[in-house]
Design a protein around this motif. Sequence first.
Motif, PDB file in Angstrom:
ATOM      1  N   CYS A   2       0.800  -1.215   0.000  1.00 33.47           N
ATOM      2  CA  CYS A   2       0.000   0.000   0.000  1.00 33.47           C
ATOM      3  C   CYS A   2       0.838   1.272   0.000  1.00 33.47           C
ATOM      4  CB  CYS A   2      -0.917   0.007   1.217  1.00 33.47           C
ATOM      5  SG  CYS A   2      -2.065  -1.371   1.242  1.00 33.47           S
ATOM      6  N   HIS A   3       1.982   1.231   0.645  1.00 35.60           N
ATOM      7  CA  HIS A   3       2.783   2.435   0.798  1.00 35.60           C
ATOM      8  C   HIS A   3       4.216   2.151   0.377  1.00 35.60           C
ATOM      9  CE1 HIS A   3      -0.619   3.875   3.119  1.00 35.60           C
ATOM     10  NE2 HIS A   3      -0.551   2.777   3.835  1.00 35.60           N
ATOM     11  N   GLU A   4       4.895   3.195  -0.108  1.00 35.11           N
ATOM     12  CA  GLU A   4       6.257   2.965  -0.568  1.00 35.11           C
ATOM     13  C   GLU A   4       7.193   2.552   0.569  1.00 35.11           C
ATOM     14  OE1 GLU A   4       8.326   7.261  -0.837  1.00 35.11           O
ATOM     15  OE2 GLU A   4       6.765   6.885  -2.318  1.00 35.11           O
ATOM     16  N   GLU A   5       6.834   2.841   1.804  1.00 34.63           N
ATOM     17  CA  GLU A   5       7.678   2.392   2.921  1.00 34.63           C
ATOM     18  C   GLU A   5       7.460   0.917   3.245  1.00 34.63           C
ATOM     19  OE1 GLU A   5       4.115   4.615   4.545  1.00 34.63           O
ATOM     20  OE2 GLU A   5       5.756   5.238   3.289  1.00 34.63           O
ATOM     21  N   ASP A   6       6.492   0.268   2.565  1.00 28.68           N
ATOM     22  CA  ASP A   6       6.230  -1.145   2.780  1.00 28.68           C
ATOM     23  C   ASP A   6       7.298  -2.040   2.151  1.00 28.68           C
ATOM     24  OD1 ASP A   6       3.925  -0.535   4.124  1.00 28.68           O
ATOM     25  OD2 ASP A   6       2.603  -0.901   2.428  1.00 28.68           O
ATOM     26  N   PHE A   7       8.106  -1.493   1.226  1.00 23.82           N
ATOM     27  CA  PHE A   7       9.115  -2.313   0.570  1.00 23.82           C
ATOM     28  C   PHE A   7      10.454  -1.586   0.528  1.00 23.82           C
ATOM     29  CE2 PHE A   7       7.083   0.196  -2.686  1.00 23.82           C
ATOM     30  CZ  PHE A   7       8.121   0.623  -3.481  1.00 23.82           C
ATOM     31  N   GLU A   8      11.519  -2.380   0.369  1.00 20.92           N
ATOM     32  CA  GLU A   8      12.866  -1.809   0.371  1.00 20.92           C
ATOM     33  C   GLU A   8      13.756  -2.621  -0.563  1.00 20.92           C
ATOM     34  OE1 GLU A   8      16.496  -1.098   3.601  1.00 20.92           O
ATOM     35  OE2 GLU A   8      14.651  -2.081   4.239  1.00 20.92           O
ATOM     36  N   LEU A   9      14.475  -1.938  -1.447  1.00 22.04           N
ATOM     37  CA  LEU A   9      15.468  -2.582  -2.285  1.00 22.04           C
ATOM     38  C   LEU A   9      16.733  -2.711  -1.452  1.00 22.04           C
ATOM     39  CD1 LEU A   9      16.531  -3.668  -4.987  1.00 22.04           C
ATOM     40  CD2 LEU A   9      17.079  -1.302  -5.608  1.00 22.04           C
ATOM     41  N   LEU A  10      17.101  -3.955  -1.125  1.00 19.48           N
ATOM     42  CA  LEU A  10      18.272  -4.193  -0.274  1.00 19.48           C
ATOM     43  C   LEU A  10      19.576  -4.155  -1.065  1.00 19.48           C
ATOM     44  CD1 LEU A  10      16.911  -7.063   2.006  1.00 19.48           C
ATOM     45  CD2 LEU A  10      16.940  -4.602   2.456  1.00 19.48           C
ATOM     46  N   GLY A  11      19.481  -4.301  -2.397  1.00 20.95           N
ATOM     47  CA  GLY A  11      20.679  -4.264  -3.227  1.00 20.95           C
ATOM     48  C   GLY A  11      20.717  -5.435  -4.185  1.00 20.95           C
ATOM     49  N   VAL A  22      17.438  -7.830  -4.661  1.00 21.20           N
ATOM     50  CA  VAL A  22      16.832  -8.330  -3.426  1.00 21.20           C
ATOM     51  C   VAL A  22      15.886  -7.262  -2.892  1.00 21.20           C
ATOM     52  CG1 VAL A  22      17.262  -9.237  -1.118  1.00 21.20           C
ATOM     53  CG2 VAL A  22      18.923  -9.651  -2.946  1.00 21.20           C
ATOM     54  N   ILE A  23      14.616  -7.636  -2.776  1.00 21.84           N
ATOM     55  CA  ILE A  23      13.581  -6.716  -2.310  1.00 21.84           C
ATOM     56  C   ILE A  23      12.916  -7.314  -1.079  1.00 21.84           C
ATOM     57  CG2 ILE A  23      11.383  -5.598  -2.886  1.00 21.84           C
ATOM     58  CD1 ILE A  23      12.330  -5.673  -5.824  1.00 21.84           C
ATOM     59  N   LYS A  24      12.769  -6.483  -0.053  1.00 25.10           N
ATOM     60  CA  LYS A  24      12.145  -6.924   1.194  1.00 25.10           C
ATOM     61  C   LYS A  24      10.862  -6.124   1.392  1.00 25.10           C
ATOM     62  CE  LYS A  24      13.172  -7.237   6.147  1.00 25.10           C
ATOM     63  NZ  LYS A  24      14.208  -6.998   7.161  1.00 25.10           N
ATOM     64  N   TYR A  25       9.775  -6.842   1.751  1.00 22.58           N
ATOM     65  CA  TYR A  25       8.533  -6.142   2.029  1.00 22.58           C
ATOM     66  C   TYR A  25       7.797  -6.831   3.170  1.00 22.58           C
ATOM     67  CZ  TYR A  25       6.551  -9.748  -1.058  1.00 22.58           C
ATOM     68  OH  TYR A  25       6.203 -10.942  -1.645  1.00 22.58           O
ATOM     69  N   THR A  26       6.947  -6.049   3.833  1.00 23.74           N
ATOM     70  CA  THR A  26       6.190  -6.552   4.974  1.00 23.74           C
ATOM     71  C   THR A  26       4.713  -6.254   4.761  1.00 23.74           C
ATOM     72  OG1 THR A  26       8.063  -6.183   6.444  1.00 23.74           O
ATOM     73  CG2 THR A  26       5.906  -6.399   7.474  1.00 23.74           C
ATOM     74  N   ILE A  27       3.898  -7.275   4.978  1.00 16.92           N
ATOM     75  CA  ILE A  27       2.447  -7.119   4.970  1.00 16.92           C
ATOM     76  C   ILE A  27       1.956  -7.678   6.292  1.00 16.92           C
ATOM     77  CG2 ILE A  27       0.285  -7.758   3.849  1.00 16.92           C
ATOM     78  CD1 ILE A  27       1.868  -8.071   1.228  1.00 16.92           C
ATOM     79  N   GLY A  28       1.423  -6.816   7.135  1.00 12.04           N
ATOM     80  CA  GLY A  28       0.999  -7.244   8.472  1.00 12.04           C
ATOM     81  C   GLY A  28       2.190  -7.757   9.258  1.00 12.04           C
TER      82      GLY A  28
END
Length: 108
Positions: A2-11, A22-28
């Motif tokens: 939902c939000h751009e802070e929900d995911f992060e490109l780790l490199g 490598v992409i990290k994301y969190t849902i709940g």
Amino acid sequence: LCHEEDFELLGVESRDGIDMYVIKYTIGKTTTTTHYNKETSLKEYSETLEVTEEGPQSIVSIYSQFTDFNGFLFPLKTSQVVESVGMTATIKDVEINGKIDSKMFEVE
């Protein structure tokens, strides 16, 4: 997501000699780290940590044998390890927008 802070490109990380984004994301309460092949952009590997009532549960998924079906690439082989139990699913054929007999959904 939902939000751009929900995911992060780790490199970029090398797996078996292949460079992966490598992409990290969190849902709940579930956090997933996904690896995309830098050359093909295909999702080839993911690690998920899911928090359940019994405690955290680790799920590793490996996608392979990508095959073109009407212009769409599908992984014919998916291997998963949930905690210490492993399983592999193999797809033999993919039909896109095929006709489905409504009787398949009838409850007897």
